[in-house]
Structures are given as structure tokens and as C-alpha cells.
Design a protein around this motif. Structure first.
Motif, mmCIF file in Angstrom:
data_model
loop_
_atom_site.group_PDB
_atom_site.id
_atom_site.type_symbol
_atom_site.label_atom_id
_atom_site.label_comp_id
_atom_site.label_asym_id
_atom_site.label_seq_id
_atom_site.Cartn_x
_atom_site.Cartn_y
_atom_site.Cartn_z
ATOM 1 N N PRO A 1 -31.255 15.817 10.359
ATOM 2 C CA PRO A 1 -31.134 14.672 9.452
ATOM 3 C C PRO A 1 -31.477 14.989 8.000
ATOM 4 C CG PRO A 1 -32.976 14.379 10.986
ATOM 5 C CD PRO A 1 -32.220 15.567 11.444
ATOM 6 N N HIS A 2 -32.310 16.007 7.772
ATOM 7 C CA HIS A 2 -32.663 16.296 6.380
ATOM 8 C C HIS A 2 -31.517 16.949 5.597
ATOM 9 C CE1 HIS A 2 -34.144 19.566 8.996
ATOM 10 N NE2 HIS A 2 -33.772 20.389 8.041
ATOM 11 N N PHE A 3 -30.421 17.323 6.279
ATOM 12 C CA PHE A 3 -29.233 17.839 5.579
ATOM 13 C C PHE A 3 -28.292 16.721 5.107
ATOM 14 C CE2 PHE A 3 -28.950 22.047 8.260
ATOM 15 C CZ PHE A 3 -30.038 22.557 7.569
ATOM 16 N N ILE A 4 -28.433 15.538 5.681
ATOM 17 C CA ILE A 4 -27.351 14.549 5.629
ATOM 18 C C ILE A 4 -27.054 14.021 4.228
ATOM 19 C CG2 ILE A 4 -26.627 12.255 6.446
ATOM 20 C CD1 ILE A 4 -26.365 14.534 8.541
ATOM 21 N N GLU A 5 -28.085 13.693 3.470
ATOM 22 C CA GLU A 5 -27.850 13.084 2.158
ATOM 23 C C GLU A 5 -27.034 14.020 1.256
ATOM 24 O OE1 GLU A 5 -30.387 10.531 -1.144
ATOM 25 O OE2 GLU A 5 -31.424 11.441 0.558
ATOM 26 N N THR A 6 -27.408 15.276 1.209
ATOM 27 C CA THR A 6 -26.677 16.261 0.394
ATOM 28 C C THR A 6 -25.235 16.398 0.862
ATOM 29 O OG1 THR A 6 -28.726 17.487 0.129
ATOM 30 C CG2 THR A 6 -26.713 18.656 -0.413
ATOM 31 N N LEU A 7 -25.038 16.397 2.186
ATOM 32 C CA LEU A 7 -23.682 16.551 2.728
ATOM 33 C C LEU A 7 -22.815 15.328 2.430
ATOM 34 C CD1 LEU A 7 -24.503 18.376 6.081
ATOM 35 C CD2 LEU A 7 -23.158 19.291 4.171
ATOM 36 N N ILE A 8 -23.408 14.142 2.432
ATOM 37 C CA ILE A 8 -22.628 12.945 2.070
ATOM 38 C C ILE A 8 -22.115 13.086 0.637
ATOM 39 C CG2 ILE A 8 -22.699 10.450 1.644
ATOM 40 C CD1 ILE A 8 -24.848 10.290 3.902
ATOM 41 N N TRP A 28 -28.589 6.993 3.155
ATOM 42 C CA TRP A 28 -27.272 7.520 3.522
ATOM 43 C C TRP A 28 -26.179 6.516 3.176
ATOM 44 C CZ3 TRP A 28 -29.433 9.009 9.002
ATOM 45 C CH2 TRP A 28 -30.296 10.111 8.853
ATOM 46 N N ARG A 29 -26.449 5.240 3.464
ATOM 47 C CA ARG A 29 -25.461 4.210 3.115
ATOM 48 C C ARG A 29 -25.280 4.146 1.597
ATOM 49 N NH1 ARG A 29 -27.299 -1.590 3.494
ATOM 50 N NH2 ARG A 29 -28.413 -0.734 1.710
ATOM 51 N N ASN A 30 -26.391 4.155 0.866
ATOM 52 C CA ASN A 30 -26.305 4.068 -0.592
ATOM 53 C C ASN A 30 -25.642 5.293 -1.203
ATOM 54 O OD1 ASN A 30 -27.577 1.626 -0.339
ATOM 55 N ND2 ASN A 30 -29.584 2.349 -1.005
ATOM 56 N N SER A 31 -25.691 6.419 -0.490
ATOM 57 C CA SER A 31 -25.026 7.649 -0.966
ATOM 58 C C SER A 31 -23.529 7.625 -0.697
ATOM 59 C CB SER A 31 -25.636 8.876 -0.282
ATOM 60 O OG SER A 31 -26.991 9.003 -0.619
ATOM 61 N N GLY A 32 -23.081 6.712 0.178
ATOM 62 C CA GLY A 32 -21.641 6.587 0.417
ATOM 63 C C GLY A 32 -21.195 6.617 1.860
ATOM 64 N N ALA A 33 -22.124 6.737 2.812
ATOM 65 C CA ALA A 33 -21.715 6.711 4.231
ATOM 66 C C ALA A 33 -21.241 5.318 4.607
ATOM 67 C CB ALA A 33 -22.876 7.134 5.118
ATOM 68 N N ARG A 34 -20.174 5.250 5.384
ATOM 69 C CA ARG A 34 -19.631 3.958 5.843
ATOM 70 C C ARG A 34 -19.883 3.735 7.336
ATOM 71 N NH1 ARG A 34 -20.633 2.668 2.025
ATOM 72 N NH2 ARG A 34 -19.520 2.552 0.061
ATOM 73 N N LEU A 35 -20.340 4.788 8.019
ATOM 74 C CA LEU A 35 -20.706 4.682 9.437
ATOM 75 C C LEU A 35 -21.941 5.549 9.634
ATOM 76 C CD1 LEU A 35 -17.098 5.316 9.929
ATOM 77 C CD2 LEU A 35 -18.003 3.619 11.502
ATOM 78 N N VAL A 36 -22.977 4.963 10.232
ATOM 79 C CA VAL A 36 -24.249 5.673 10.405
ATOM 80 C C VAL A 36 -24.746 5.459 11.826
ATOM 81 C CG1 VAL A 36 -26.691 5.743 9.734
ATOM 82 C CG2 VAL A 36 -24.930 5.511 7.971
ATOM 83 N N GLY A 37 -25.208 6.522 12.468
ATOM 84 C CA GLY A 37 -25.774 6.399 13.815
ATOM 85 C C GLY A 37 -26.667 7.589 14.109
ATOM 86 N N LYS A 46 -38.484 7.087 10.118
ATOM 87 C CA LYS A 46 -37.776 7.884 9.107
ATOM 88 C C LYS A 46 -36.292 7.549 9.085
ATOM 89 C CE LYS A 46 -40.220 12.070 7.848
ATOM 90 N NZ LYS A 46 -40.164 13.532 7.834
ATOM 91 N N PHE A 47 -35.711 7.346 10.269
ATOM 92 C CA PHE A 47 -34.301 6.951 10.320
ATOM 93 C C PHE A 47 -34.087 5.639 9.570
ATOM 94 C CE2 PHE A 47 -33.340 10.181 13.487
ATOM 95 C CZ PHE A 47 -31.996 10.422 13.276
ATOM 96 N N GLU A 48 -35.051 4.737 9.683
ATOM 97 C CA GLU A 48 -34.960 3.444 9.005
ATOM 98 C C GLU A 48 -34.874 3.655 7.488
ATOM 99 O OE1 GLU A 48 -37.925 -0.276 8.943
ATOM 100 O OE2 GLU A 48 -37.549 0.561 10.923
ATOM 101 N N VAL A 49 -35.718 4.528 6.965
ATOM 102 C CA VAL A 49 -35.738 4.808 5.525
ATOM 103 C C VAL A 49 -34.461 5.531 5.100
ATOM 104 C CG1 VAL A 49 -36.896 6.137 3.704
ATOM 105 C CG2 VAL A 49 -38.259 4.893 5.415
ATOM 106 N N PHE A 50 -34.093 6.552 5.878
ATOM 107 C CA PHE A 50 -32.978 7.394 5.457
ATOM 108 C C PHE A 50 -31.619 6.741 5.696
ATOM 109 C CE2 PHE A 50 -36.229 10.468 4.950
ATOM 110 C CZ PHE A 50 -35.730 11.395 4.039
ATOM 111 N N ALA A 51 -31.504 5.851 6.667
ATOM 112 C CA ALA A 51 -30.222 5.169 6.902
ATOM 113 C C ALA A 51 -29.794 4.424 5.644
ATOM 114 C CB ALA A 51 -30.336 4.214 8.085
#
Length: 325
Positions: free
Chosen positions: A242-249, A295-304, A287-292
Motif C-alpha cells: 500500500p505504501h507504493f499506491i499514491e505515487t503510482l496513482i 488515493w481518491r484525492n490523488s485520482g483513483a476512481r475505484l479503491v479496495g 491506515k487504510f482509512e487514512v490512505f483511501a
């Protein structure tokens, strides 16, 4: 497709701009007593414990999942044949993976119709199509090293009949998961064209360095192929830390106009050879609560969530995304 919205785009809109995908399957099956230390993994339950599969689907629906992913990730015809099943029995089990999810979705939705004021969306069912590496069960979905004898035609032949059977079973979506290299992404895109598939699909890659596909190929190379397809409606990352996700988005936002989907694992690392989880940067539900939200604010349209996440993880994601949408 023309300008009509797809079922996926419609769901994202109904969910307030970011829909919730369900979480880890094998993890939850094991919590209910299933024994799945097997090359078929959670697909083993299709013939041993189908009632547990339906139970897990229902738990994710109750947690607020807008999309159920079927238990067919490691369900392949060669895999079933190696267990002594016939082709017909294997195809029947693939169909069953979709039917169990559809039955769970329909029974849950029918029960909600007697519940005024609920805030659930009618979930979509995504048929899971695991990578060639998932069938090999040797960890190669995290390396992308399939060997010199695995070419484009071999990958298309591997996926073709399973794709046909799953589509015939009537899912709302198709989910190509943990794709580790450009050649398999190309195989998936070409197959969707060759088979004239009308079901909206997504393609998700894994990543072990947070920058590239596991093969070392750049995501630009991989997405250039996917961007040419109007059959693929979303693209993203699953089963990565999960710590890779924001950069990848942010990276994917620069590379594609398609919807971005992310469903990482808990941060623990799977040792494909030893067949066990290794502790590492573990993300709990808090942590998922914070990072979800990030991730959405970074541009993800589907998160799970993927491996080692649970319905409580999805409930945490649902609460924070749906309260703030």
C-alpha cells in the motif's frame, strides 16, 4: 462503445466519484475454516466449500463493497485438469464462480429493498482472471519472468477459453489481475478484440518496486498498449504494497485517461517459494482509512483491498469514502 456510460462508469458516479472494490478472498475463507494451501488457492473452495465463497461475498457486501470480484483468480482449466477434473467439470466451476457472486449480490440487494433509507449501491460482479503467473503458482506474477518459450500466442491460448466461459456466465465486469509484464497486457487487450467482448474490463498490474511492472518494463510501455483499447475501461494496481499506491496513482494519471483502480494488499509480502506471508510494512484498517482518502484525492476512481485485507478493511474504506463523497 459509443457515448453511453458503461455500467462501471455509472457505478462510480452513483458512488460519488469513487467506488469500493471488495478485499482479500483467501484470507477470509481461511478465517471460516477453509484449507487452501494448494496451487488452486481459493479456487479450491469452488468444489470443496462453495457455501463459504457465498458467505464471504455477503460479508463484503455488508461492509459496503460496490464490486464483488469472483473466486476465479487461480481457477484455470489446466489447473483443474491437473487435479483430475474433466474440461466440462472445470468449465462448470468457472461458471459457478460467477453464479455464486451473482446469487450473493441478488439476495443481498433483494433483502435491502425491504430496508428503507439504506445507502448501498447495487453491486457489480467482476469475473477475476488471474495472470499466467498465478496459474504457475511459483510467484512469477511478481517477477514477470515467464521464460523464453512463453510468447504472445501462448498467453492468448492460455487465457482464451477461460475468458469465453466466464463471459458466458454473465458477469458485469472482467478483472484481469496481477499482470506482471507488457506481453501479457498485450495478450489481454488482443483477446478482448478477437473475442469481441462487450463486458467492460479492467487490467491491474502488480509492482514490486513502486515504479515499474515486475518485469522491469515501464508502465508507460504497458499503458500505451491498453490506451488503444476501448474494451478496457479502467487500469491500475492490485496486490502491491500500500505504501507504493499514491505515487503510482500520480504516475498512471500522467499515462492514461482511463479510470484508475487500486486495491493493494496489507503490506505483508508473499514468499512464492516458501508459500507463506512475511511480515513487513503492515497497514491496518486505520491506515487504510487514512490512505483511501488520499488515493481518491490523488485520482483513483475505484479503491479496495487485496491479500490479507478483510471485510473490516473494506468497511473502514467505505465509511471514509462515502461519508466524504
Amino acid at each position: 462503445m459509443g457515448k453511453d456510460k458503461s455500467s462501471l462508469e455509472d457505478l462510480i458516479e452513483k458512488a460519488g466519484g469513487c467506488a469500493v472494490v471488495d478485499g482479500g478472498f483467501a484470507t477470509q475463507l481461511e478465517r471460516h475454516g477453509a484449507v487452501i494451501n494448494d496451487p488452486l488457492w481459493s479456487a479450491l473452495c469452488l468444489f470443496k466449500d462453495p457455501h463459504l465463497i457465498k458467505q464471504v461475498h455477503l460479508e463484503y457486501l455488508e461492509a459496503g463493497a460496490d464490486i464483488l470480484v469472483t473466486s476465479s483468480y487461480q481457477a484455470t482449466l489446466p489447473g483443474f485438469l491437473s487435479r483430475g477434473l474433466s474440461i466440462e467439470e472445470g468449465e462448470s466451476l468457472l461458471e459457478k464462480s460467477v453464479k455464486l457472486a451473482v446469487e450473493a449480490r441478488d439476495s443481498f440487494w433483494n433483502s435491502l429493498e425491504r430496508t428503507p433509507g439504506h445507502c448501498y449501491n447495487r453491486a457489480l460482479v467482476a469475473a477475476s482472471i488471474g495472470s499466467y503467473g498465478a496459474y504457475l503458482a511459483d510467484g512469477s506474477e511478481y517477477s514477470g519472468c515467464y521464460g523464453l518459450d512463453v510468447n504472445l500466442d501462448k498467453l492468448k491460448d492460455f487465457h482464451r477459453r477461460r475468458l469465453q466461459v466466464l463471459v458466458e456466465a454473465g458477469p458485469d465486469l472482467l478483472a484481469f489481475e496481477t499482470i506482471p509484464n507488457k506481453i501479457e497486457a498485450q495478450a489481454c487487450v488482443e483477446l478482448l478484440e478477437e473475442e469481441n467482448i462487450e463486458v467492460p474490463s479492467w487490467i491491474c498490474f502488480s509492482s514490486v518496486d513502486g515504479e515499474n511492472a515486475p518485469s522491469g518494463e515501464s508502465f508507460k510501455e504497458c499503458l500505451d498498449i491498453i490506451n488503444k483499447s476501448n474494451k478496457v475501461h479502467a487500469v491500475g494496481i492490485n496486490c502491491a504494497p500500500p505504501h507504493f499506491i499514491e505515487t503510482l496513482i500520480h504516475k498512471f494519471k500522467e499515462l492514461t485517461k482511463k479510470a484508475i483502480i487500486v486495491y493493494p494488499n496489507s503490506g505483508e509480502v508473499w514468499d512464492g517459494r516458501a508459500k507463506r506471508w512475511l511480515p513487513s510494512k503492515y497497514f491496518g484498517d486505520d491506515k487504510f482509512e487514512v490512505f483511501a482518502t488520499r488515493w481518491r484525492n490523488s485520482g483513483a476512481r475505484l479503491v479496495g483491498g487485496c491479500c490479507r485485507t478483510t471485510p473490516s478493511t473494506i468497511l473502514a474504506i467505505t465509511k471514509v469514502l462515502k461519508e466524504s463523497s
